[in-house]
Design an enzyme around this catalytic site. Structure first.
Site, PDB file in Angstrom:
ATOM      1  N   GLY A  30     -35.515   3.760 -35.958  1.00  0.00           N
ATOM      2  CA  GLY A  30     -35.263   4.559 -34.834  1.00  0.00           C
ATOM      3  C   GLY A  30     -35.862   4.379 -33.438  1.00  0.00           C
ATOM      4  N   SER A  31     -36.134   2.974 -33.417  1.00  0.00           N
ATOM      5  CA  SER A  31     -36.850   2.639 -32.223  1.00  0.00           C
ATOM      6  C   SER A  31     -35.781   2.588 -30.840  1.00  0.00           C
ATOM      7  CB  SER A  31     -37.133   1.007 -32.389  1.00  0.00           C
ATOM      8  OG  SER A  31     -36.134   0.024 -32.289  1.00  0.00           O
ATOM      9  N   ASN A  32     -34.542   2.716 -31.143  1.00  0.00           N
ATOM     10  CA  ASN A  32     -33.623   2.847 -29.951  1.00  0.00           C
ATOM     11  C   ASN A  32     -33.644   4.408 -29.757  1.00  0.00           C
ATOM     12  OD1 ASN A  32     -32.064   0.434 -29.233  1.00  0.00           O
ATOM     13  ND2 ASN A  32     -31.940   0.196 -31.376  1.00  0.00           N
ATOM     14  N   MET A 105     -25.642   3.691 -40.131  1.00  0.00           N
ATOM     15  CA  MET A 105     -25.309   2.912 -41.167  1.00  0.00           C
ATOM     16  C   MET A 105     -23.985   3.534 -41.863  1.00  0.00           C
ATOM     17  SD  MET A 105     -27.018   0.421 -40.651  1.00  0.00           S
ATOM     18  CE  MET A 105     -26.629  -0.887 -41.931  1.00  0.00           C
ATOM     19  N   ASN A 122     -22.138   2.987 -29.438  1.00  0.00           N
ATOM     20  CA  ASN A 122     -22.968   2.386 -30.451  1.00  0.00           C
ATOM     21  C   ASN A 122     -23.708   1.112 -29.752  1.00  0.00           C
ATOM     22  OD1 ASN A 122     -24.015   1.717 -33.058  1.00  0.00           O
ATOM     23  ND2 ASN A 122     -22.382   0.276 -33.239  1.00  0.00           N
ATOM     24  N   HIS A 124     -25.007  -2.626 -30.993  1.00  0.00           N
ATOM     25  CA  HIS A 124     -24.655  -3.638 -32.214  1.00  0.00           C
ATOM     26  C   HIS A 124     -25.528  -4.747 -31.884  1.00  0.00           C
ATOM     27  CE1 HIS A 124     -22.738  -5.151 -35.556  1.00  0.00           C
ATOM     28  NE2 HIS A 124     -22.562  -6.385 -34.924  1.00  0.00           N
ATOM     29  N   ASP A 160     -17.010  -1.674 -34.829  1.00  0.00           N
ATOM     30  CA  ASP A 160     -17.815  -2.731 -33.919  1.00  0.00           C
ATOM     31  C   ASP A 160     -16.462  -3.373 -32.945  1.00  0.00           C
ATOM     32  OD1 ASP A 160     -19.936  -2.115 -34.987  1.00  0.00           O
ATOM     33  OD2 ASP A 160     -20.068  -3.717 -36.321  1.00  0.00           O
TER      34      ASP A 160
END
Ligand code: GRF
Length: 202
Positions: A30-32, A105, A122, A124, A160
């Protein structure tokens, strides 16, 4: 982009609220997420983080829900259909209009994505379209690539593959391994995710 702006100003007029209610979906550290929460608190940020959703209670990032007093909810994706149905119900109830995937995920269904068409983004850890999927840094190093990086993109039904919003390239050095590279790329992720959101709504 123009449409987003019109919608945003219309929404401001209708609701009196300035920020777009946003949910962040996570599965891990969860750093983002933490970075997006901090960004959302800046006055000029177009979003507020109002919901954190995860497919696992083991996601370390869930602690930020408590820390920043944001609603959190875990969905069991063993029954995929029910999980998405319950998630959609909650998103509607919470009036969520925008979704940021941040290390989530699970691959969302076509049907789910359609319901939030153009409203899910998202991050990536590769220079898409290179290295979709997992183990991006190992693959870049094994292929002796000169550059690695990260991409913020719209989410479509194809993994993606949605349109790129922002991308950052960094050099791979001879001393890099997947861990050092992941660390360097993650630092850049924390810069481009908020920048990409600014780009969408400004
Ligand atoms: C990031 O590298 C992101 O690009 C990828 O998963 C990782 C999540 O990191 N999709 P964190 O949970 O935000 O720290």
């Amino acid at each position: 982009m123009l449409l987003e702006k019109i919608k945003l100003s219309l929404m401001e007029k209708l609701t009196g609220l300035k920020k777009i209610k946003t949910a962040v979906f996570i599965s891990g550290t969860g750093s983002n997420l933490k970075n997006l929460i901090k960004f959302s608190k800046i006055k000029k940020a177009p979003i507020s983080i109002d919901l954190i959703a995860s497919n696992t209670q083991l996601a370390k990032g869930l602690k930020y829900a408590d820390q920043f007093k944001i609603k959190k909810k875990i969905f069991n994706f063993k029954n995929f259909k029910d999980a998405e149905k319950n998630l959609l119900t909650l998103l509607t109830k919470e009036k969520i209009k925008f979704i940021c995937l941040a290390g989530f995920m699970k691959i969302l269904s076509k049907n789910f994505i359609k319901k939030f068409n153009g409203k899910i983004i998202n991050i990536h850890p590769s220079l898409l379209p290179k290295y979709k999927g997992l183990n991006t840094h190992t693959r870049a190093i094994n292929n002796k690539d000169e550059f690695a990086g990260c991409t913020v993109h719209y989410v479509t039904a194809k993994l993606d593959s949605g349109k790129t919003i922002l991308q950052k390239k960094i050099k791979i050095t001879a001393r890099d391994n997947p861990f050092t590279l992941a660390k360097k790329v993650l630092e850049q992720e924390h810069k481009i995710y908020p920048a990409a959101i600014m780009r969408i709504f400004n």
